[in-house]
Design an enzyme around this catalytic site. Structure first.
Site, short mmCIF file in Angstrom:
data_model
loop_
_atom_site.label_atom_id
_atom_site.label_comp_id
_atom_site.label_asym_id
_atom_site.label_seq_id
_atom_site.Cartn_x
_atom_site.Cartn_y
_atom_site.Cartn_z
CG HIS A 262 -1.80 1.15 1.37
ND1 HIS A 262 -3.11 1.15 0.94
CD2 HIS A 262 -1.58 2.39 1.88
CE1 HIS A 262 -3.65 2.34 1.18
NE2 HIS A 262 -2.74 3.11 1.75
CD GLU A 263 1.73 3.60 3.72
OE1 GLU A 263 1.93 4.68 3.13
OE2 GLU A 263 0.71 3.39 4.41
CD GLU A 292 -5.57 5.67 0.73
OE1 GLU A 292 -5.40 4.58 1.27
OE2 GLU A 292 -4.81 6.65 0.93
ZN ZN Z 1 -2.99 5.21 2.06
#
Ligand code: ZN
Length: 498
Positions: A262-263, A292
């Site tokens: 995710h990061e 996001e």
């Molecule tokens: Zn995030």
């Protein structure tokens, strides 16, 4: 006439940007490296950097340069016009806020954060309620100063996701929850259960080596960034220096792995933004929802997908053969895609996650409109939680007090997460239409065609337009929850055979 003013604008924006990035680096260091007794000194350093950074963003020379450029718009080319338009918006936002109000908000956020941690530990919402009321009042005062007095919640949203407002999001979320709630109920009734708890005892050093291998293959450039350990994972920085963090638990290896992917998605976006333009809108991200969407696509569409694992499963077993000895390929894939109802947002899977966000969005709107009093918030939370998620919190610590955001006055932030999921799914459809055999790449451990597509179609655009405009331009359609619903249905109805 225009050239000196434009050059002056760029140099002042660059200075503000550099100061901001130094502040960010101090913040990263505080989370990653700070010795236990150094917090007071760091607080002083950070406060000074924040003051310098704020001063640089309010620099009167920015205002003078903007006024000169706006007086002769015909002399600006298309890109310069975007830089000026966005710089004006940013400049007005920082200069129209009275210094006393900014200081009051900062002081209150600090007091409120401590009140929230105590209230959560003691399961005592009433002690925290006055802080939340004050945050609402401050947010409304700020909206008045910025000319959004009649739409304070829309401003709260626009601060994170320019171009969106509550009405637009409300429509998208209503359509999304209509499709999601039945899917969630069907999965809950499935006899198939995932068992991620079977993955235990994964040595931390090996987890770190594996995720380095994964993130390098996804395309993260470690010559312009790094990954370290912090209590809460995040991604900070931009341009030539991206700092990502993760955390490890030997009994929760998937949480660390997917947190890191995710990061990495956030990091790849920052690395893909045009480096020569970081100080202006041409080189900056298009809002938190868009940010996001990048992290979610790499984490979910890519990282939890069958093609990804058809390559990485063998490597995973090379690292963790002993721990995975009793776990079949099917069990591993199901564990990676475990869907379990729960009350806690940060632990939610990608199917339930959106419902947690819809709940918060509904309540924020009602709080801002005055329809819901802060004192009645816990009851409203529990009631909506039961309706959307089918579960009722036993106490406020696992209900209304679970998130940190409101304690810092960060209203209007939650929708970004769900908008990110929607944008990710719509971009995912577009990239697979453009590159039909994309997932065959993943099965060979290659992700460069996906990354290049994202760089060219999303990252390179910076903040030339809003996320809504960008989605329209790239996918040819306005943002809709249908691609996300179709993606979730496709993946999870099959896995859970419902
Ligand atoms: Zn995030």
């Amino acid at each position: 006439m225009t050239k000196p003013a434009y050059d002056l604008l760029l140099s002042r924006l660059q200075r503000a940007h550099t100061l901001h990035s130094i502040g960010g680096l101090l913040g990263w260091d505080e989370q990653v490296n700070l010795p236990p007794d150094s917090a007071d000194q760091r607080a002083e350093q950070s406060a000074l950097m924040a003051e310098l950074g704020h001063g640089a963003r309010c620099d009167a020379q920015i205002g003078e340069a903007l006024a000169a450029l706006e007086a002769a718009p015909e002399e600006l080319d298309a890109e310069q016009a975007i830089v000026v338009r966005e710089a004006r918006k940013d400049y007005d936002r920082v200069t129209k806020m009275p210094a006393e109000l900014v200081a009051e908000m900062a002081r209150h956020s600090s007091a409120s954060y401590h009140a929230w941690t105590r209230a959560k530990a003691d399961n005592d919402f009433a002690s925290y309620a006055p802080y939340l009321e004050k945050h609402l009042e401050l947010a409304k005062r700020a909206a008045g100063c910025l000319g959004w007095g009649d739409r304070p919640y829309d401003l709260a949203i626009d601060l994170h996701d320019p171009g969106f407002d509550a009405a637009t999001i409300g429509k998208l979320f209503a359509e999304l929850s209509e499709g999601l709630v039945p899917l969630v109920r069907r999965i809950a009734a499935s006899p198939i259960k995932a068992h991620p708890e079977k993955l235990r005892g994964f040595p931390v050093e090996k987890q770190a080596a594996f995720l380095r291998e994964v993130t390098e293959r996804l395309g993260f450039n470690y010559r312009r960034g790094r990954i370290d350990v912090s209590p809460h994972p995040f991604c900070e920085g931009n341009g030539a220096d991206i700092r990502m963090t993760t955390r490890y638990d030997k009994d929760l290896p998937l949480s660390s792995l997917f947190g890191s992917i995710h990061e990495t998605g956030h990091g790849l976006y920052e690395q893909g933004l045009p480096m020569a333009h970081h100080a202006t809108a041409l080189g900056q991200h298009a809002g938190m929802g868009m940010h996001e969407s990048q992290s979610r696509m790499w984490e979910n569409q890519v990282g939890r997908g069958a093609a990804f694992w058809s390559f990485f499963e063998a490597r995973y077993r090379d690292y963790f053969g002993e721990q995975l000895a009793g776990v079949s390929a099917e069990e591993l894939h199901l564990a990676v895609n475990a869907v379990e109802p729960g009350l806690i947002r940060v632990e939610a899977d990608e199917v339930h996650y959106n419902l947690h966000i819809i709940l918060r969005f509904e309540l924020e709107q009602r709080l801002f409109s005055g329809e819901l009093a802060v004192a009645d918030l816990p009851a409203a939370w529990n009631e909506r939680c039961e309706a959307l998620l089918g579960q009722r919190p036993a106490n406020d610590a696992e209900g209304v007090l679970q998130d940190v955001h409101w304690s810092g006055g960060a209203f209007g932030y939650f929708p970004s997460y769900c908008l990110g999921n929607m944008i990710a799914a719509q971009l995912w459809d577009a990239v697979r239409a453009a590159i039909p055999d994309l997932e065959a790449d993943f099965a060979q451990g290659r992700f460069d065609r996906l990354l290049t597509w994202l760089q060219e179609n999303v990252h390179a655009r910076g903040r030339r337009g809003s996320a809504l405009e960008l989605v329209q331009a790239v996918t040819g359609k306005s943002l809709s929850p249908q691609p996300l619903l179709a993606y979730l249905e496709d993946r999870y109805a099959r896995l859970y055979q419902v």
